[in-house]
Design an enzyme around this catalytic site. Structure first.
Site, mmCIF file in Angstrom:
data_model
loop_
_atom_site.group_PDB
_atom_site.id
_atom_site.type_symbol
_atom_site.label_atom_id
_atom_site.label_comp_id
_atom_site.label_asym_id
_atom_site.label_seq_id
_atom_site.Cartn_x
_atom_site.Cartn_y
_atom_site.Cartn_z
ATOM 1 N N SER A 101 39.034 34.371 46.539
ATOM 2 C CA SER A 101 39.716 35.410 47.316
ATOM 3 C C SER A 101 38.763 36.332 48.080
ATOM 4 C CB SER A 101 40.602 36.192 46.357
ATOM 5 O OG SER A 101 41.398 37.073 47.067
ATOM 6 N N ASP A 313 42.814 38.912 53.572
ATOM 7 C CA ASP A 313 41.629 38.691 52.742
ATOM 8 C C ASP A 313 41.325 37.188 52.686
ATOM 9 O OD1 ASP A 313 43.586 37.778 51.013
ATOM 10 O OD2 ASP A 313 42.630 38.595 49.224
ATOM 11 N N GLU A 407 49.823 46.921 45.751
ATOM 12 C CA GLU A 407 48.594 47.626 45.406
ATOM 13 C C GLU A 407 48.076 48.258 46.690
ATOM 14 O OE1 GLU A 407 46.475 45.451 41.832
ATOM 15 O OE2 GLU A 407 46.508 44.139 43.573
ATOM 16 N N ASN A 409 45.352 48.042 47.934
ATOM 17 C CA ASN A 409 44.493 47.097 48.666
ATOM 18 C C ASN A 409 45.280 46.097 49.517
ATOM 19 O OD1 ASN A 409 45.416 45.102 46.886
ATOM 20 N ND2 ASN A 409 43.631 45.246 45.545
ATOM 21 N N ARG A 535 37.386 52.116 36.210
ATOM 22 C CA ARG A 535 37.866 50.948 35.447
ATOM 23 C C ARG A 535 36.931 49.770 35.689
ATOM 24 N NH1 ARG A 535 40.142 47.638 39.109
ATOM 25 N NH2 ARG A 535 40.929 46.243 37.512
ATOM 26 N N PRO A 536 36.769 48.912 34.660
ATOM 27 C CA PRO A 536 35.946 47.731 34.892
ATOM 28 C C PRO A 536 36.710 46.757 35.779
ATOM 29 C CG PRO A 536 36.867 47.695 32.667
ATOM 30 C CD PRO A 536 37.331 48.962 33.294
ATOM 31 N N GLY A 538 38.059 43.268 37.238
ATOM 32 C CA GLY A 538 38.355 41.976 36.623
ATOM 33 C C GLY A 538 38.027 40.819 37.547
ATOM 34 N N THR A 539 37.376 41.112 38.671
ATOM 35 C CA THR A 539 37.008 40.032 39.586
ATOM 36 C C THR A 539 35.535 40.068 39.983
ATOM 37 O OG1 THR A 539 37.579 41.349 41.524
ATOM 38 C CG2 THR A 539 39.319 39.930 40.632
HETATM 39 C C1 G16 Z 1 42.766 40.285 42.724
HETATM 40 C C2 G16 Z 1 44.095 40.631 42.125
HETATM 41 C C3 G16 Z 1 44.554 41.973 42.613
HETATM 42 C C4 G16 Z 1 43.473 43.016 42.315
HETATM 43 C C5 G16 Z 1 42.118 42.572 42.877
HETATM 44 C C6 G16 Z 1 40.987 43.466 42.460
HETATM 45 O O1 G16 Z 1 42.894 40.205 44.112
HETATM 46 O O2 G16 Z 1 45.031 39.635 42.461
HETATM 47 O O3 G16 Z 1 45.761 42.285 41.986
HETATM 48 O O4 G16 Z 1 43.820 44.236 42.871
HETATM 49 O O5 G16 Z 1 41.822 41.272 42.408
HETATM 50 O O6 G16 Z 1 40.895 43.449 41.063
HETATM 51 P P1 G16 Z 1 39.697 44.129 40.288
HETATM 52 O O7 G16 Z 1 39.692 45.556 40.736
HETATM 53 O O8 G16 Z 1 40.040 43.960 38.853
HETATM 54 O O9 G16 Z 1 38.430 43.437 40.701
HETATM 55 P P2 G16 Z 1 42.259 39.011 44.945
HETATM 56 O O10 G16 Z 1 42.842 39.207 46.309
HETATM 57 O O11 G16 Z 1 40.772 39.203 44.897
HETATM 58 O O12 G16 Z 1 42.702 37.790 44.245
#
Ligand code: G16
Length: 581
Positions: A101, A313, A407, A409, A535-536, A538-539
Site C-alpha cells: 500500500s 495511495d 480515517e 488519511n 501510537r505504535p 502497525g504498518t
Molecule cells: C493501512 C490500514 C489503515 C491505516 C494505515 C496506517 O492502510 O488499512 O486503516 O490507517 O494502514 O496504519 P498505521 O498507522 O498502523 O501504520 P494502507 O493504506 O497502508 O493499507
C-alpha cells in the site's frame, strides 16, 4: 480461470474412498485423513522451497504483514496455506492481496480478505502471526494446531482469489501465495494486477453468487460507472471546469485502473492523470499518504489555482482531495472532510425521502477536532471513535442502518444495512411517491450502487464525491468551507521496539511506558485547543505522533515536544527529533 494442479488427485482419492467404505461417517473420516496426509506431504515438499529466515519475527499488523520485500517469500507461501485453511473453514472463497500500500516501493506485504470482502477476522490474524513465525521444522505442527482448533474439514476444496499491486517484487510473491494454496489442494484464481478494493469486491461477489455484482474487473467498472452516470442525471448545468479532475495516481496500481475505467465516465468526468507510473517511483513524494502527512501537493503535478485535485495511495484504497488558492495556499480535504460531505448529502436525502434510518460517522483518534464538533453539534449525527485500521471502523459502522466510516488519511466507505437497502428499494418501487421522494429514492439507490461496501476504495469514493459535488453544484472551495480544520501535525519517531508503547481509549491515551501519558498531558496543557496522542504504527517500524492546536506553530511545537518525549522515554534510536521551525 481456476488453476489447480491437484484437483484431479483430490477427486481420485475421494472416488477410491467411496468404494471402500461402509458407513457415511467412516467414509468422511477416511476421505479427510487420506486427503490430509496427501496435503501435508505437498505442504512439506513445497515449504522447503520457501524457507523462513531463522529467528525472523513478524506480526500481522494494522493491515497484514509489511516489511522489506526480500523477507517475505515464506510469509506469502504460508499466507497461501492459511487462506486455503480459512476457505475450508468458511466453505467460501477467500482473498489474498499482495501489496504494501502506502509503504515505499522496496517493501511489500499481504492482506487477507474474508468471505464478505471484509478484512480477515482478528482470531485468524493471530493464526497468521503464528504461522509466519513458526520455524521451518515447526510449520506442520502449527498448521495441524489451527486445523484442530478450528475443526476444519480438510476434504473441502479451498478456493482463493489472489491479486497484486505494481511493485516489482509483487509478481514473484504472489506466485508464492499460489503455491501455498495449491499445496493444500486448493483452487486459486489469479487476478494479477488489481487494486486492493477490487479484490475485496470480487471476493464478496463470488460468495454472494453475483448478488453484489459480477466477480470481474469489468463487472466492477460496469456497476460503479453505471451508478455514477445515473447519479449525474441529477446534476444540471455542469460546466467543463466542474467536470475536470486532476488525479495523482501515486505511480501505482490505481493509475492503471483509472486508465481502464475512465472511458466509461468520460462524458461526465474528464480526468488528467499524473504520476501514472510511467516515470516516477511508487509513493515517492506523491500519493495520498504523502499529501496528507506533508500537507502539500505531490510532485509530478502542475496544479492550477483553484483546480480540484485528488491523490490515491499505492493500492488505491485511500483518497484525499486538495486545491491551491490564488495566493498559493494549499488546502487539504482529507477523510474527515470526505465523511462530512457524504454524511451531509445522505442526511439531506433521507429527509427528502422521508426515511427514518439511523446513521453514524465512525472516525479514529486522528480525526480533526473540528470535524467531530461539526458532525456532532451542527449535523447532530452520532459519531463513534475506534482504533486505527479500517477493520475496526468497518465493524462499528455495521451497527447502524447507514455507517459512514473514514480515517483522516482518506481510507473509508459507507455501509448500508440490508434493511436500509430494502427500505430504499421499496421506496424506489412505490408508484405513489411525489417528485421529491422519487428523486431522493433514485439518488439513494444509485449511491448504494456506486459505493464499494466491502472496504475503503479510492475509485469508488472518487466517483461518489464527484457525483455529490456535481449534484449539489458545489465547488471544492465551498466543500472546504463547511468547517475549518484545527491546525495539526503528524510525525514519526524511530524507537528500538515500538511495542513498549501500549494504548487504550481508542489509542487516545498511552498506558505504557509508565508516566508517559502524564508527560503528554503536561505538554498538551501548554497550548490552547490542543490534543495529542502517540501510537505504535502497525504498518511501519515507527511510533506515530499526532498533535493539533489553535495555530500551526503551536501544533508543530507540540508535535515536536511529544516526539522528544517518545524519543527519550520509549527508547528512540538515531538523532533526536529536531524542531520543525
Ligand atoms: C493501512 C490500514 C489503515 C491505516 C494505515 C496506517 O492502510 O488499512 O486503516 O490507517 O494502514 O496504519 P498505521 O498507522 O498502523 O501504520 P494502507 O493504506 O497502508 O493499507
Amino acid at each position: 480461470m481456476w488453476t489447480d494442479p491437484y484437483i484431479k488427485l483430490m477427486h481420485k482419492t475421494e472416488a477410491t474412498s467411496t468404494a471402500d467404505c461402509r458407513s457415511r461417517k467412516y467414509r468422511c473420516q477416511r476421505r479427510n485423513s487420506a486427503n490430509m496426509s496427501d496435503q501435508f506431504a505437498e505442504v512439506n515438499k513445497h515449504s522447503s522451497q520457501h524457507p523462513k529466515p531463522p529467528g525472523l519475527v513478524l506480526q500481522y499488523g494494522t493491515a497484514g504483514f509489511r516489511t522489506n520485500a526480500k523477507l517475505l517469500d515464506h510469509i506469502m507461501f504460508r499466507m497461501g496455506l492459511l487462506a486455503a485453511l480459512r476457505s475450508k473453514k468458511t466453505q467460501a472463497t477467500i482473498g489474498v492481496m499482495v501489496t504494501a500500500s502506502h509503504n515505499p516501493e522496496e517493501d511489500n506485504g499481504v492482506k487477507l480478505v474474508d468471505p464478505m470482502g471484509e478484512m480477515v477476522t482478528p482470531s485468524w490474524e493471530g493464526y497468521a502471526t503464528l504461522l509466519a513465525n513458526a520455524e521451518n521444522e515447526d510449520l506442520l505442527a502449527a498448521l495441524k494446531d489451527v486445523i484442530a482448533k478450528e475443526e476444519i474439514n480438510m476434504s473441502y476444496e479451498a478456493k482463493v482469489f489472489v491479486g497484486r499491486d505494481t511493485r516489482s517484487s509483487s509478481a514473484a510473491l504472489s506466485q508464492a501465495v499460489l503455491e501455498g494454496v495449491s499445496s493444500f489442494g486448493g483452487l486459486s484464481k489469479d487476478y494479477g494486477l488489481v487494486t486492493t478494493p477490487q479484490l475485496h469486491y470480487m471476493v464478496c461477489c463470488q460468495n454472494t453468487q453475483g448478488k453484489y455484482g459480477e466477480a470481474s474487473v469489468e463487472g466492477y467498472y460496469n456497476k460503479l460507472c453505471q451508478a455514477f452516470l445515473k447519479l449525474l442525471k441529477h446534476a444540471s448545468n455542469c460546466t467543463d471546469d466542474q467536470k475536470h479532475l486532476s488525479l495523482d495516481g501515486a505511480n501505482g496500481i490505481g493509475a492503471l485502473k483509472v486508465r481502464e475505467m475512465e472511458h466509461n465516465v468520460a462524458k461526465e468526468l474528464q480526468i488528467s492523470l499524473h504520476n501514472d507510473g510511467s516515470t516516477g517511483k511508487l509513493n515517492h513524494q506523491c500519493g495520498a499518504d504523502f499529501v496528507k502527512v506533508q500537507q502539500k501537493a505531490p510532485t509530478g503535478c502542475e496544479i492550477k489555482a483553484g483546480e480540484r485535485c485528488c491523490s490515491f495511495d499505492g493500492d488505491a484504497d485511500r483518497i484525499v482531495y486538495y486545491y491551491s488558492d490564488s495566493e498559493g495556499q494549499f488546502h487539504l480535504l482529507d477523510g474527515d472532510k470526505i465523511a462530512t460531505l457524504i454524511s451531509t448529502y445522505l442526511k439531506e436525502l433521507l429527509i427528502q425521502a422521508g426515511l427514518n434510518l439511523n446513521m453514524a460517522v465512525v472516525q479514529t483518534a486522528y480525526a480533526n477536532g473540528s470535524s467531530t464538533r461539526y458532525l456532532e453539534e451542527t449535523m447532530k449525527l452520532t459519531v463513534r471513535c475506534t482504533k486505527t485500521g479500517v477493520k475496526h471502523l468497518h465493524h462499528v459502522a455495521q451497527e447502524f442502518d447507514i455507517g459512514v466510516y473514514f480515517e483522516a488519511n482518506g481510507h473509508g466507505t459507507v455501509l448500508f444495512s440490508k434493511s436500509a437497502e430494502d427500505k430504499v428499494q421499496k421506496l424506489f418501487d412505490n408508484p405513489n411517491n411525489d417528485d421529491e421522494m422519487k428523486r431522493a429514492a433514485h439518488l439513494l439507490l444509485n449511491t448504494i450502487h456506486v459505493v464499494n461496501q466491502t472496504v475503503g476504495d479510492a475509485l469508488s469514493d472518487m466517483l461518489l464525491i464527484e457525483a455529490i459535488l456535481a449534484i449539489k453544484g458545489m465547488t471544492v472551495q465551498q466543500w472546504d468551507a463547511i468547517y475549518t480544520d484545527l491546525p495539526n501535525r503528524q510525525l514519526k519517531v524511530k524507537v528500538a521496539d515500538r511495542r513498549v508503547i501500549d494504548t487504550t481509549d481508542a489509542e487516545r491515551r498511552a498506558v505504557t511506558p509508565a508516566g508517559f501519558q502524564d508527560s503528554i498531558d503536561a505538554l498538551v496543557k501548554k497550548y490552547p485547543m490542543a490534543r495529542s496522542f502517540v501510537r505504535p504504527s502497525g504498518t511501519e517500524d515507527v511510533v506515530r505522533v499526532y498533535a493539533e492546536a489553535d495555530t500551526q506553530e503551536n501544533a508543530d511545537a507540540l508535535a515536536h515536544e511529544v516526539s522528544l518525549a517518545v524519543y527519550r522515554l520509549a527508547g528512540g534510536v538515531g538523532d533526536e527529533p529536531k524542531p520543525l521551525h
